[in-house]
Enzyme design. Sequence first.
Site, PDB file in Angstrom:
ATOM      1  N   TRP A 133       0.828  -1.198   0.000  1.00 44.46           N
ATOM      2  CA  TRP A 133       0.000   0.000   0.000  1.00 44.46           C
ATOM      3  C   TRP A 133       0.871   1.260   0.000  1.00 44.46           C
ATOM      4  O   TRP A 133       1.733   1.406  -0.829  1.00 44.46           O
ATOM      5  CB  TRP A 133      -1.020  -0.041   1.148  1.00 44.46           C
ATOM      6  N   SER A 134       0.679   2.161   0.942  1.00 48.26           N
ATOM      7  CA  SER A 134       1.344   3.474   0.828  1.00 48.26           C
ATOM      8  C   SER A 134       2.826   3.470   1.159  1.00 48.26           C
ATOM      9  O   SER A 134       3.489   4.496   0.989  1.00 48.26           O
ATOM     10  CB  SER A 134       0.621   4.509   1.699  1.00 48.26           C
TER      11      SER A 134
END
Length: 396
Positions: free
Chosen positions: A70-71
């Site tokens: 993800w981030s």
Amino acid sequence: MSEQVTVHGEVDSGFGPVADAFRRNFEQHGEIGAAVAVYAGDRPVVDLWAGYRDRKRTKAWARDTMTPVWSSTKGVTAFVIASAVSRGLLDYEAPVAKYWPEFAAHGKESITVRQLLDHQAGLAALDKPVRLSDMADMDALAVTLAEQKPLWRPGTRHGYHPITAGLYQGELLRRVDPAGRTLGRVLAEDFAKPLGLEFYIGMPEEISLDRVAALSATEGLDILRFERDLPVRIGIQLYAKRGLSFRALNSPQVGAPARASRREYLSVESPGAGGVGTARALARVYGAAAGDTGELPIDRELLNRLAAADTADDVPAEDLVLLTPSRYHLGFRKSRGSFRFGTDKRAYGTTGYGGSFGFADPATGLGFGYTMNRLGMAVLDDVRGRNLRTALLRCT
């Protein structure tokens, strides 16, 4: 308490506390499968993995198991953008519209590259519905991105751009690269190949899904057992399906986080939230930056700028999307307030939904990477990553 876990890998003398904390995460914090790595410059000093890559605990986590992060992808993307700045293709203080004229629409003509990287552009969500399949058509997506109106006056506040940040940065990079390469291709050719990184933004078809851990949402009683830092205010918006946090976290619509291990998601280039790789890869690239090994296509002056202890905010600290104080610097998070990592304010990195994390600690020359498949629920500071970071501080 969880079942006894066998930890695999190697730890250099003096880094035993990290191994101890890694084991305790399985015993006390619901870890299913995970890996942690630390590099001193270009030298591995911690390289550990354990557990299973599926919730049913039937498939062992292997040395080469990769995870959607993800981030945590954003930090890798920020390095790629920094390489373009280092080559003179971009200037952090120049308007984005200098390189992408269509971007200037609807009052965006003054937004700088730095403001775009530091989540100040007001482009945290898109008005036009965009789905995962739409993201594969980069030319059409670029039109949608350029037409978006800012959701607040750019440069006056910041609010986390969970997915859109990477899409804007990817298009910007594509426009300035002399060969018109995508951000994922630049990563593969200029970073991953020279450094031997197992990290992809846009995973090639030839990479087997058997190497990718299946993510698992934390549900039911496990929330009470393992979660202590629930994002209540964001949770209210998600439950009501309204508010800026809800909009940002669902724009574009890429599907439930726990389904990120599917081919449809990983094959699309999403430079803000679509990376997949190993903890070793995260630690390796951050170690090269922290230790200034000369391996990255980023000059020393710019690496020093990334590591600047600059904490003078030019916007209020409260994040309009994450609803907590935060600090961004050229695409990275900085250690500050209640969310601290590394040994001093020069440390920088990015966290990912569920708990993954990578960061550079210039004061010690160490790079850190952590990946896992049980998705925690804390906004920034998952207890498992915090345990590992705290342990690492005892080693420095």
